[in-house]
Design an enzyme around this catalytic site. Structure first.
Site, PDB file in Angstrom:
ATOM      1  CG  ASP A 173      -2.036   0.986   1.175  1.00  0.00           C
ATOM      2  OD1 ASP A 173      -1.841   2.072   0.590  1.00  0.00           O
ATOM      3  OD2 ASP A 173      -3.114   0.675   1.716  1.00  0.00           O
ATOM      4  CG  HIS A 204      -4.926   2.532  -1.013  1.00  0.00           C
ATOM      5  ND1 HIS A 204      -4.972   2.502   0.365  1.00  0.00           N
ATOM      6  CD2 HIS A 204      -5.948   3.324  -1.400  1.00  0.00           C
ATOM      7  CE1 HIS A 204      -5.970   3.250   0.782  1.00  0.00           C
ATOM      8  NE2 HIS A 204      -6.590   3.748  -0.275  1.00  0.00           N
TER       9      HIS A 204
END
Length: 235
Positions: A173, A204
């Site tokens: 992420d 993400h």
């Protein structure tokens, strides 16, 4: 066949109303699930998720949490200008007011189904953070957060979590560093009510319904865990 439309919900204070996208199942609802938006508003992807939960037999509601900034914001993260607008909305959003709006949505869901109805909450990105905050602050029954941002700064609140809570963590992420992810494991792992799942190499937004960020295999795995989690704690 499910029915889906925007419907108004009264604030907790009763001084205003905001819209939620509400999808009702064809038969009697098993429970209610609240879908918490990303920074892109209640866009097509969030509406699809809402409809999917209704198809699975739940009353599903996706509140328009940005209504105090501008009602019915809908953005496409694959369009650079719209991604930039979404990022600009994050610091303008009053998260405490957003939690109160989630409380109002829980109240509205129970009013539709009966006062003892169970309500789950699932959120993405900003919504993943809000799902975690809701686990700390509201009387929902089960909580799921996907790639929530800034949760390391909220770990002190986690002692208030006494209901089943599950977090999906994207290992790659770019908004949540490996250091932050480790802090989440160290700070939240000891709480028996919290389950953490890591998705190595995924970024993400991997469980979005559409667009460039989606990873089909990762989304299917995380979503299957969420379905099983809600079936266990809500049905």
């Amino acid at each position: 066949m499910i029915m889906a439309e925007f419907s108004p919900i009264a604030t907790l204070e009763g001084d205003a109303r905001f819209d939620a996208y509400v999808a009702e199942p064809a038969g009697q609802a098993k429970a209610a699930i609240i879908i918490i938006q990303e920074i892109f508003g209640v866009n097509e992807g969030i509406r699809r998720k809402t409809e999917s939960w209704a198809e699975a037999g739940y009353l599903a509601l996706a509140p328009d949490l940005f209504w105090r900034i501008e009602p019915h914001i809908e953005l496409d993260p694959d369009v650079p200008d719209e991604m930039s607008k979404g990022l600009s909305l994050f610091p303008r959003f009053d998260q405490d007011a957003g939690i109160r709006d989630l409380e109002a949505t829980i109240k509205a869901a129970r009013a539709r189904l009966g006062g003892d109805a169970k309500v789950g909450l699932v959120g993405y990105c900003l919504g993943g953070r809000l799902a975690f905050m809701a686990a700390c602050r509201t009387d929902g029954d089960a909580f799921v957060g996907y790639y929530g941002v800034g949760i390391d700064g909220l770990i002190g609140e986690s002692k208030a979590i006494g209901k089943p809570t599950m977090l999906h963590i994207a290992g790659a992420d770019h908004f949540v560093s490996a250091e932050v992810q480790q802090k989440m494991h160290d700070g939240l792992g000891p709480n028996r009510h919290i389950t953490l799942h890591d998705y190595e190499g995924l970024d993400h937004g991997f469980a979005t319904e559409m667009g460039n960020r989606r990873d089909p295999a990762g989304a299917q795995l995380a979503d299957s865990r969420t379905v099983a989690f809600f079936a266990e704690h809500l049905d």
